[in-house]
Write a protein that holds these residues in place. Structure first.
Motif, PDB file in Angstrom:
ATOM      1  N   THR A  99      -1.461   3.837  -0.504  1.00 12.36           N
ATOM      2  CA  THR A  99      -2.906   3.811  -0.262  1.00 12.36           C
ATOM      3  C   THR A  99      -3.650   3.320  -1.497  1.00 12.36           C
ATOM      4  N   PHE A 127      -2.399   2.895   6.850  1.00 10.95           N
ATOM      5  CA  PHE A 127      -2.990   2.197   5.700  1.00 10.95           C
ATOM      6  C   PHE A 127      -3.994   1.125   6.106  1.00 10.95           C
ATOM      7  N   ALA A 130      -7.378   1.324   4.480  1.00 16.68           N
ATOM      8  CA  ALA A 130      -7.318   1.094   3.033  1.00 16.68           C
ATOM      9  C   ALA A 130      -7.192  -0.390   2.688  1.00 16.68           C
TER      10      ALA A 130
END
Length: 298
Positions: A99, A127, A130
């Protein structure tokens, strides 16, 4: 989408193989890692890999020289991704590390860059946010020794665009992989979804005293025509991995069989440094394991 410039983030077990494979197939590849010392180690590993390509793929010295010309190295993330059409992330299998990496990457990478995670245990949707570009994000998973076990599992998550998904499938083919499209997120992709239950069943048969290691492997090899049985596979994967999987299951389920498996793997193998092919001994001894003996299947 036409990928020409590739950045591979992380030069560990799979990262350096992915970088070399892409460079071997004519792509311009930048290898990124956290510092120059780690990158220096990667360069040494590339030399060994070059020899493996010559032996296993009959690559010529000219092809290996050309591969090295296609490789460059950087420990500066912004510099490493400035021209990247595709970034393949192969950083440690730790959600926090990944992350944090994607937050930094989102700031550093040009808008055109597609991101692909090589994670084998974590899903891309974990993810996607992110990355700052969920539609340009997929999973692209390889097996160890990718030049021989050339599967490229391409897994989309709900927000991945069709164009990105199809482009990464084409890229996998372009670097000599058998591209395996996965339309829906699945922990373990296809290979491990099939393989883990097999390995698990083999360990259970052994720990339960149903049969011995060689008989279990022989059964699988004779019955299916496979060149290696589950314990031979575990030696390649690494006994530490088997131990970790069983330990996780033992903690979750408190299953006495799993607890026994964890204890046996630790005491008889891990504590004795028998970790599989990598240490020369695991369930079998290497370089000439018993299952390769011409009389093994009799």
């Amino acid at each position: 989408m036409d990928f020409k410039s590739i950045t591979v983030a992380g030069s560990g077990v799979l990262g350096y193989q992915i970088a070399f494979q892409a460079a071997y197939h004519g792509f311009i590849v930048t290898v990124y890692d956290i510092n120059d010392e780690v990158l220096a180690k990667a360069k040494t590993k590339f030399t060994t890999l070059g020899e493996a390509f010559k032996q296993d793929l009959h690559a010529t010295q000219e092809q290996i020289d050309a591969t090295f010309k296609n490789l460059s190295y950087s420990s500066d993330l912004a510099e490493a991704v400035k021209d990247a059409d595709l970034l393949i992330e192969a950083v440690p299998e730790n959600p926090e590390i990944k992350t944090d990496f994607y937050h930094k990457l989102a700031q550093a990478a040009p808008e055109k860059t597609v991101f692909a995670t090589n994670s084998s245990t974590l899903l891309p949707s974990q993810f996607a946010e992110a990355t700052g570009r969920p539609e340009k994000f997929v999973a692209l998973h390889f097996a160890n020794e990718i030049w021989k076990h050339n599967t490229g599992e391409v897994m989309r998550h709900p927000a991945t665009s069709d164009e990105v998904f199809n482009s990464v499938i084409q890229f996998a083919k372009a670097i000599g992989m058998v591209a395996l499209p996965i339309y829906k997120e699945q922990p373990g992709y296809i290979v491990n979804s099939l393989l883990v239950p097999l390995l698990d069943a083999a360990v259970n048969l052994w720990i339960n005293g149903v049969s011995d290691i060689e008989t279990i492997d022989k059964t699988w090899m004779v019955a299916t025509g496979a060149p290696v049985g589950p314990f031979g596979i575990l030696d390649v994967v690494g006994i530490t991995t088997a131990y970790n999987i069983n330990k996780m299951e033992a903690e979750e389920t408190q299953d006495p069989l799993k607890i026994k498996a964890v204890e046996k793997l630790k005491e008889d193998y891990i504590d004795k440094g028998k970790l599989g092919v990598s240490t020369g001994e695991g369930f079998y001894q290497y370089p000439n394991p018993a299952y390769q003996d011409k009389d093994f299947l009799k």
